[in-house]
Write an enzyme that holds these catalytic residues in place. Structure first.
Site, PDB file in Angstrom:
ATOM      1  CB  CYS A  31      10.443  -0.101  -4.978  1.00  0.00           C
ATOM      2  SG  CYS A  31       9.405   1.450  -5.001  1.00  0.00           S
ATOM      3  CE  LYS A  58       5.097  -1.077   4.238  1.00  0.00           C
ATOM      4  NZ  LYS A  58       3.909  -0.618   4.056  1.00  0.00           N
ATOM      5  CB  VAL A  71      10.435   2.726  -0.038  1.00  0.00           C
ATOM      6  CG1 VAL A  71      10.635   1.960   1.185  1.00  0.00           C
ATOM      7  CG2 VAL A  71      10.116   1.374  -1.171  1.00  0.00           C
ATOM      8  CD  GLU A  84       3.976  10.217  -2.327  1.00  0.00           C
ATOM      9  OE1 GLU A  84       4.117  10.088  -3.153  1.00  0.00           O
ATOM     10  OE2 GLU A  84       4.201   9.066  -1.262  1.00  0.00           O
ATOM     11  CB  SER A  85       9.492   8.646  -6.038  1.00  0.00           C
ATOM     12  OG  SER A  85       8.298   8.923  -6.661  1.00  0.00           O
TER      13      SER A  85
HETATM   14  N1  GSH Z   1       3.582   7.725  -4.680  1.00  0.00           N
HETATM   15  C1  GSH Z   1       4.670   6.963  -3.916  1.00  0.00           C
HETATM   16  C2  GSH Z   1       4.544   5.424  -4.134  1.00  0.00           C
HETATM   17  C3  GSH Z   1       5.622   4.560  -3.685  1.00  0.00           C
HETATM   18  C4  GSH Z   1       5.362   3.309  -3.775  1.00  0.00           C
HETATM   19  O1  GSH Z   1       4.001   3.127  -3.930  1.00  0.00           O
HETATM   20  N2  GSH Z   1       6.099   2.403  -3.087  1.00  0.00           N
HETATM   21  C5  GSH Z   1       5.636   0.921  -2.893  1.00  0.00           C
HETATM   22  C6  GSH Z   1       6.740  -0.124  -3.383  1.00  0.00           C
HETATM   23  S1  GSH Z   1       7.043  -0.033  -4.992  1.00  0.00           S
HETATM   24  C7  GSH Z   1       5.591   0.753  -1.524  1.00  0.00           C
HETATM   25  O2  GSH Z   1       6.287   1.523  -0.671  1.00  0.00           O
HETATM   26  N3  GSH Z   1       4.722  -0.223  -1.038  1.00  0.00           N
HETATM   27  C8  GSH Z   1       4.389  -0.661   0.257  1.00  0.00           C
HETATM   28  C9  GSH Z   1       3.195  -0.710   0.480  1.00  0.00           C
HETATM   29  O3  GSH Z   1       2.178  -0.315  -0.278  1.00  0.00           O
HETATM   30  O4  GSH Z   1       2.901  -1.032   1.851  1.00  0.00           O
HETATM   31  C10 GSH Z   1       6.048   7.528  -4.414  1.00  0.00           C
HETATM   32  O5  GSH Z   1       6.063   8.172  -5.555  1.00  0.00           O
HETATM   33  O6  GSH Z   1       7.050   7.621  -3.721  1.00  0.00           O
END
Ligand code: GSH
Length: 241
Positions: A31, A58, A71, A84-85
């Site tokens: 990720c 999950k 994540v 939120e990163s």
């Molecule tokens: N806006 C979020 C985006 C995080 C994101 O999209 N993570 C993806 C993995 S790269 C995720 O957790 N996907 C799981 C899902 O969509 O259920 C951030 O900045 O943390």
């Protein structure tokens, strides 16, 4: 500074409370958003452990920690949860000592935030997925990508500094790096030659200790993208976690 690393899927018991003096990062190896947090944790020398979450399956308790189910998420030993990163990274930078990644000068900080906005249309996995699928003409996509990149090239040339935030690596560089690491696999062929300042930045970033520590071998990333593009990522079989 990273202690243990383990993987949890649906049915796994929730991990024990975070030990004193440690930050727990809920992550997933491939990720890019989670890599942002790993870069900051490592750059600042923050003692942490990584718990990888199987995103296709999950655990229920994870949704209680982060209702968005994404994540990265971090958890502190006193029970604070942050997700939120950019928010995670800003929190880590504010709370922990060591190199400050976010400038204290309000204008310099605003500049980094504006650059992040400008990068948001470039830093997307869609382009990688289309590339890997290899079933549509990518000429138009590539030229759109190059046009966007050229704007950032101009910004870096105008700044005339080795990094997007100035003379040393800072927040903005780590926030955008994960996509550039992935782009170098497919998207960059014949592109970076047209953006020499970004190419020099990219080469410099590859030497950064936090980048080196979080770098994933291109063949592994490619394997992941192939499965992702087919929507058949099985985190357990592929060993994503
Ligand atoms: N806006 C979020 C985006 C995080 C994101 O999209 N993570 C993806 C993995 S790269 C995720 O957790 N996907 C799981 C899902 O969509 O259920 C951030 O900045 O943390």
């Amino acid at each position: 500074m990273s202690g243990s690393e383990r993987s949890l899927a649906k049915g796994s018991a929730a991990p024990c409370p975070v030990p004193q003096g440690l930050i727990r990062l809920y992550s997933m190896r491939f990720c890019p958003f989670a890599q942002r947090a790993r870069l900051v944790l490592i750059a600042k020398g923050i003692n942490h452990e990584v718990v990888n979450i199987n995103l296709k399956n999950k655990p229920d308790w994870y949704l209680e920690k982060n209702p968005l189910g994404l994540v990265p998420t971090i958890e502190t030993s006193d029970g604070k949860i942050i997700y939120e990163s950019p928010i995670v990274c800003e929190y880590l930078d504010e709370v922990f000592p060591g190199t400050k990644l976010i400038p204290s000068d309000p204008y310099a900080k605003a500049e980094q935030k504006m650059l992040m906005e400008a990068f948001s249309t470039v830093c997307t996995m869609r382009i990688c997925v289309i590339w890997v699928k290899n079933n549509e003409d990518t000429t138009e996509l590539k030229s759109q990508f190059l046009e966007k990149l050229k704007k950032l090239e101009e910004a870096l040339a105008k700044k005339n500094t080795p990094y997007f935030g100035g003379e040393s690596v800072s927040f903005i560089d780590y926030m955008v790096w994960p996509w550039f690491e992935r782009f170098s696999l497919f998207v960059f062929e014949g592109v970076l030659d047209k953006t020499p300042n970004i190419k020099a930045w990219h080469d410099r970033m590859l030497q950064d200790p936090a980048v080196k520590a979080t770098f994933t071998a291109p063949e592994l990333v490619l394997g992941f993208f192939k499965l992702y593009a087919e929507d058949s990522v099985d985190a357990v079989d592929y060993g994503l976690n």
